[in-house]
Design a protein around this motif. Sequence first.
Motif, short mmCIF file in Angstrom:
data_model
loop_
_atom_site.label_atom_id
_atom_site.label_comp_id
_atom_site.label_asym_id
_atom_site.label_seq_id
_atom_site.Cartn_x
_atom_site.Cartn_y
_atom_site.Cartn_z
N PHE A 62 0.74 -1.38 0.09
CA PHE A 62 0.13 -0.22 -0.24
C PHE A 62 0.86 1.36 0.08
O PHE A 62 0.31 2.19 -0.76
CB PHE A 62 -0.81 -0.13 1.28
CG PHE A 62 -2.10 1.10 1.05
CD1 PHE A 62 -3.00 1.07 0.23
CD2 PHE A 62 -1.87 2.20 2.17
CE1 PHE A 62 -3.86 1.92 0.29
CE2 PHE A 62 -2.99 2.95 2.14
CZ PHE A 62 -3.91 3.06 1.24
N GLU A 63 1.86 1.22 0.74
CA GLU A 63 2.77 2.31 0.73
C GLU A 63 3.43 2.64 -0.73
O GLU A 63 3.46 3.87 -1.17
CB GLU A 63 4.28 1.94 1.56
CG GLU A 63 4.04 2.36 3.02
CD GLU A 63 5.25 2.15 3.87
OE1 GLU A 63 6.22 1.64 3.49
OE2 GLU A 63 5.14 2.30 5.00
N THR A 66 0.47 3.91 -2.93
CA THR A 66 0.14 5.25 -2.93
C THR A 66 1.15 6.25 -3.10
O THR A 66 0.87 7.42 -3.41
CB THR A 66 -0.27 5.28 -1.37
OG1 THR A 66 0.38 5.03 -0.61
CG2 THR A 66 -1.84 4.60 -1.15
N PHE A 67 2.41 5.75 -2.95
CA PHE A 67 3.37 6.81 -3.11
C PHE A 67 3.59 7.32 -4.62
O PHE A 67 3.57 8.41 -4.73
CB PHE A 67 4.84 6.17 -2.85
CG PHE A 67 5.90 7.11 -2.89
CD1 PHE A 67 6.34 7.74 -1.85
CD2 PHE A 67 6.74 6.93 -3.99
CE1 PHE A 67 7.35 8.72 -1.91
CE2 PHE A 67 7.79 8.22 -4.10
CZ PHE A 67 8.19 8.94 -3.12
N TYR A 68 3.35 6.40 -5.76
CA TYR A 68 3.70 6.78 -6.91
C TYR A 68 2.30 7.42 -7.76
O TYR A 68 1.36 6.75 -7.30
CB TYR A 68 4.03 5.76 -7.82
CG TYR A 68 5.45 5.30 -7.47
CD1 TYR A 68 6.68 6.09 -7.94
CD2 TYR A 68 5.80 4.16 -6.58
CE1 TYR A 68 7.97 5.62 -7.30
CE2 TYR A 68 6.89 3.78 -6.36
CZ TYR A 68 8.07 4.63 -6.69
OH TYR A 68 9.26 4.25 -6.24
N LYS A 69 2.42 8.66 -8.24
CA LYS A 69 1.05 8.95 -8.94
C LYS A 69 0.56 8.21 -10.26
O LYS A 69 -0.35 8.27 -10.34
CB LYS A 69 1.66 10.64 -9.42
CG LYS A 69 1.10 11.73 -8.38
CD LYS A 69 0.99 13.08 -8.99
CE LYS A 69 -0.01 13.94 -8.33
NZ LYS A 69 0.30 15.09 -8.84
N LEU A 73 -5.68 3.95 -7.13
CA LEU A 73 -6.54 2.95 -6.29
C LEU A 73 -8.02 2.84 -6.67
O LEU A 73 -8.81 2.25 -6.18
CB LEU A 73 -6.25 3.30 -4.91
CG LEU A 73 -4.81 2.95 -4.33
CD1 LEU A 73 -4.79 3.22 -2.89
CD2 LEU A 73 -4.27 1.73 -4.80
N PHE B 147 3.23 3.97 6.02
CA PHE B 147 3.08 5.12 5.35
C PHE B 147 2.08 5.06 4.36
O PHE B 147 2.02 3.98 3.70
CB PHE B 147 4.17 5.91 5.10
CG PHE B 147 5.03 6.40 6.46
CD1 PHE B 147 4.22 6.50 7.64
CD2 PHE B 147 6.33 7.05 6.27
CE1 PHE B 147 4.78 7.20 8.87
CE2 PHE B 147 6.65 7.52 7.44
CZ PHE B 147 5.95 7.50 8.54
N SER B 148 1.55 6.04 3.91
CA SER B 148 0.63 6.15 2.68
C SER B 148 0.76 7.49 2.12
O SER B 148 1.07 8.50 2.82
CB SER B 148 -0.76 5.60 2.88
OG SER B 148 -1.53 6.58 3.99
N TYR B 149 0.49 7.65 0.72
CA TYR B 149 0.91 8.89 -0.13
C TYR B 149 2.12 9.43 0.39
O TYR B 149 2.94 8.78 0.87
CB TYR B 149 -0.39 9.61 0.35
CG TYR B 149 -1.69 9.19 -0.23
CD1 TYR B 149 -1.98 9.04 -1.42
CD2 TYR B 149 -2.52 8.49 0.95
CE1 TYR B 149 -3.39 8.35 -1.83
CE2 TYR B 149 -3.66 7.62 0.62
CZ TYR B 149 -4.05 7.67 -0.78
OH TYR B 149 -4.93 7.18 -1.11
N ARG B 150 2.18 10.57 -0.10
CA ARG B 150 3.63 11.43 0.00
C ARG B 150 3.40 13.10 0.22
O ARG B 150 2.27 13.50 -0.02
CB ARG B 150 4.63 10.90 -1.14
CG ARG B 150 4.05 11.53 -2.42
CD ARG B 150 5.01 11.49 -3.43
NE ARG B 150 4.45 11.46 -4.72
CZ ARG B 150 5.29 11.37 -5.85
NH1 ARG B 150 6.68 11.14 -5.89
NH2 ARG B 150 4.80 11.49 -7.10
#
Lengths: 166, 239
Positions: A62-63, A66-69, A73, B147-150
């Motif tokens: 999930f990290e 969600t990190f990469y644009k 999801l 963690f999620s998103y940035r």
Amino acid sequence: MSEVNSVEKMELKVKDIIQKYGSDRGFVVPILQDVQKEFNYLPKEALNAVSSHLDVAISRIFEVATFYKAFSLTPRGRHQLSLCVGTACYVRGAPLIESNIERVLDLRPGKTSPDLEFSFDTVNCLGSCALGPILVVDGEYQGQMTVSKTNKVLKKLGKKVKTDEN
Amino acid sequence: MVNLTIDKKKVQAEEGSTILKAAQSNGIEIPTLCYHDELTTSGACRLCSVEIKKGERTRIVTSCIYQVEKGLIVNTQSERVMNVRRLVLQLLMARCPESEIIRELAEKVGVKPQPRFKPDEDKGECILCRQCVEVCEEVVEVSAIGFSYRGADKAVGTPFVEPSRACIGCGACAYVCPTGHIKMEESDSGKERVIWDKTFKMVACKVCGRYFAPQEQLEYIGKKTGVPLSKLYTCVNCR
């Protein structure tokens, strides 16, 4: 019943993709890219399947997801529109194009239309400023965009566009 | 052993050790929020910044991750260090205006909230130090949170922001959290515990009857260590 089947099918697809990469957890990003290509977005069940087949905790997957644009999801539209609002495109009128697309598609940047036809987002520079303003339509760069040209593009993609001319 | 100087005091430290460890074992205090002995050091809070001098040059480094070197001259109180520390605290205060521990640390060095840093309203008391994520992965070994998103949206939590299947309700994350961002609540009777939006049934000790641990945690420990559950249902005090 059909829901159970579709989840099973999804898991098989994910398994195939992972096997292509030798079940190596170092390939999480390319695996997720392939999964997204397959389903047009990253469904929750698919992420859970990636997690169990790679033996990587779902919180780690999930990290990454969600990190990469580039990962989404939520389901994305059949047509992907990305408008550049980097400095060069911005001064050449990208905001006008942005508000026009917003009006015609009734879509805020970063959102997908409810009928899953269009996804629209803005990006900050595509590295081809001389062509600005640029609109990327399903991966194809279209330069020197104007408001009327975007209307033509949207019409071509099957959107009824109301303009002052007709 | 490596010889170095911290605040004009000659100290010795083991090779591979960090400036922070060397300072702490010699009674020199360096403020820190995100450092924990048992966990991978993330160097996230930047509070432990110190000034080092190698030859003629000085620079600011993070003492919790900077390894000791022979002949290193460390200054933990110089004006340059204090400027960094004050700025870090100003930023932390803007991120977590409600955090008591950050306010206390700020008061110690005379830092007040700065009008130029608009306080965040949605970050709670989380400074994104990653200690909770690490304790869950390295010590508890369930990896229930991450963690999620940035960037500005980065946050700690369970996957898909819903109750996690992996979480055993042990509360290690709440325990290591330096600011108290992670909340673990127990019902008045002690029968239930809520953490990360998940409700856990607590087990009462077979001997004293005190509710002492979540069912899922005991099951997990039993599975991992092979100790029979009947034994685990007695609390540590009564064993």
